[in-house]
Design an enzyme around this catalytic site. Structure first.
Site, PDB file in Angstrom:
ATOM      1  N   ASP A 102      -1.164  -0.018   6.097  1.00  0.00           N
ATOM      2  CA  ASP A 102      -1.437   0.636   7.382  1.00  0.00           C
ATOM      3  C   ASP A 102      -2.913   0.593   7.754  1.00  0.00           C
ATOM      4  OD1 ASP A 102      -2.680   3.800   6.916  1.00  0.00           O
ATOM      5  OD2 ASP A 102      -2.041   2.621   5.194  1.00  0.00           O
ATOM      6  N   LYS A 162      -8.659  -3.494  -4.345  1.00  0.00           N
ATOM      7  CA  LYS A 162      -7.223  -3.777  -4.255  1.00  0.00           C
ATOM      8  C   LYS A 162      -6.968  -5.286  -4.276  1.00  0.00           C
ATOM      9  CE  LYS A 162      -5.258   0.193  -1.812  1.00  0.00           C
ATOM     10  NZ  LYS A 162      -4.481   0.617  -0.617  1.00  0.00           N
ATOM     11  N   THR A 171      -2.480   1.021  -4.716  1.00  0.00           N
ATOM     12  CA  THR A 171      -2.981   2.257  -4.138  1.00  0.00           C
ATOM     13  C   THR A 171      -4.234   2.766  -4.827  1.00  0.00           C
ATOM     14  OG1 THR A 171      -2.423   4.603  -3.759  1.00  0.00           O
ATOM     15  CG2 THR A 171      -1.361   3.512  -5.620  1.00  0.00           C
ATOM     16  N   ALA A 172      -5.022   3.545  -4.086  1.00  0.00           N
ATOM     17  CA  ALA A 172      -6.193   4.201  -4.666  1.00  0.00           C
ATOM     18  C   ALA A 172      -5.796   5.414  -5.487  1.00  0.00           C
ATOM     19  CB  ALA A 172      -7.172   4.612  -3.561  1.00  0.00           C
ATOM     20  N   ASN A 216      -8.861  -0.999   5.968  1.00  0.00           N
ATOM     21  CA  ASN A 216      -9.558  -1.112   4.682  1.00  0.00           C
ATOM     22  C   ASN A 216      -8.866  -2.113   3.758  1.00  0.00           C
ATOM     23  OD1 ASN A 216     -11.619   0.908   5.131  1.00  0.00           O
ATOM     24  ND2 ASN A 216     -10.012   2.440   4.949  1.00  0.00           N
ATOM     25  N   ASP A 253       0.862  -1.177   0.000  1.00  0.00           N
ATOM     26  CA  ASP A 253       0.000   0.000   0.000  1.00  0.00           C
ATOM     27  C   ASP A 253       0.902   1.232   0.000  1.00  0.00           C
ATOM     28  OD1 ASP A 253      -2.357   1.722   0.561  1.00  0.00           O
ATOM     29  OD2 ASP A 253      -1.432   1.880   2.550  1.00  0.00           O
ATOM     30  N   ASP A 263      -0.205   5.075   0.651  1.00  0.00           N
ATOM     31  CA  ASP A 263      -0.467   6.158   1.599  1.00  0.00           C
ATOM     32  C   ASP A 263      -0.307   5.704   3.038  1.00  0.00           C
ATOM     33  OD1 ASP A 263      -1.066   7.639  -0.631  1.00  0.00           O
ATOM     34  OD2 ASP A 263      -3.239   7.518  -0.380  1.00  0.00           O
TER      35      ASP A 263
END
Length: 310
Positions: free
Chosen positions: A238, A215, A170-171, A241, A63, A65
């Site tokens: 982290d 994801k 990542t989004a 979600n 991930d 962020d």
């Protein structure tokens, strides 16, 4: 899709969007798969418990962020676009407040992330993909490079040194994620795919933002295409979600975890790493790298912006 028949029409629609977003992201990631840059790995005192050297059926999924980077990439990108006069001050104010909230709360809020994605889509509509990629390189140097967590970077490098591929998940828009992956010497990136026609953004997404279940679908699709065995792969995040993605692999890691993920990870004996302030890290009993004043930085950015407006 037949396997979704037991779901309600609304749930089937949401699941189908996640699958579409995941498959689109995996396809985009494979098309833009990057060669590793010839850079010396940063020094580290940690001895990673994973990866296994020579395991070509394993890879690592990180991930972005708050796992690899302090804060949210889409917000830093927004700051860079504002500097280049892509949008007005009132929009920057919204970006700044979102970033400050993200830093203070330390968790991803789907509503905030969706608002940021909508803002970004409206801003880039009509611009060429190549233009945004070029600008992304500049924005990385200006706002993102100094926000990479050294500890997480060292974990990623350990996988690379073991001969494994390492992907960001990542989004953030896949173009931004690809720039970051390239600059870190990683293999590539899975990110939200914005629709483009003839190399120009339409202002629409393919599927939905690459968040939560999407994801996991992207990782599953990429692993299938790459011939990976998910039970031998590792994933790092982290946020609670990302439990769907972390649960896919045999080696899940909670990095700088939010409260929900920390609890979930402890219950399942997942490995934890915390590279934030010493106080937060002490609560989970893990050595921490030096803190960077994330809360103060985010709040100061908002206060400074408000002062300029008076």
């Amino acid at each position: 899709m037949a396997a979704l028949g037991w779901l309600t029409p609304r749930r089937r629609s949401a699941t189908a969007r996640s699958v579409l977003a995941g498959e689109a992201s995996a396809e985009a990631a494979r098309k833009s798969s990057l060669e590793l840059e010839e850079q010396a790995p940063p020094p580290t005192d940690e001895e990673p418990e994973f990866p296994v050297v020579g395991d070509d059926k394993a890879a690592a999924f990180f991930d972005l962020d708050n796992t690899v980077m302090q804060g949210a990439a889409i917000f830093h990108f927004g700051r860079g676009l504002y500097k280049r006069k892509f949008f007005q001050r009132r929009e920057l104010t919204r970006f700044a407040w979102q970033q400050a909230w993200f830093r203070i709360a330390g968790v991803e809020d789907p509503e905030h992330m969706q608002d940021a994605q909508n803002s970004a889509l409206s801003i880039v509509k009509g611009h060429r993909v190549a233009e945004l990629m070029s600008i992304g390189e500049e924005i990385y140097d200006e706002y993102m490079a100094e926000r990479i967590w050294p500890g997480t970077r060292a974990l990623a490098q350990a996988h690379l040194d073991a001969g494994q591929k390492v992907w960001l998940v990542t989004a953030a828009p896949v173009e931004i994620a690809t720039v970051i992956a390239r600059r870190l010497g990683l293999t590539g990136a899975l990110g939200t795919v914005a629709e483009s026609i003839g190399g120009v953004y339409t202002g629409r997404l393919v599927g939905e933002p690459l968040h939560g279940p999407a994801k996991a679908e992207a990782v599953r699709a990429l692993a299938s295409a790459e011939g990976l065995e998910l039970g031998r792969c590792a994933a790092y995040s982290d946020s609670h979600n990302d439990v769907p993605m972390l649960s896919l692999v045999g080696h899940p890691y909670a990095i700088n975890p939010d409260a929900k993920l920390r609890k979930y990870a402890k219950e399942r004996d997942w490995r934890l790493r915390d590279y934030r302030t010493g106080r937060k890290a002490a609560r989970v009993g893990i050595p921490a790298a030096a803190g960077v004043g994330a809360v103060a930085g985010g709040t100061a950015a908002v206060i400074a912006l408000q002062r300029r407006r008076r």
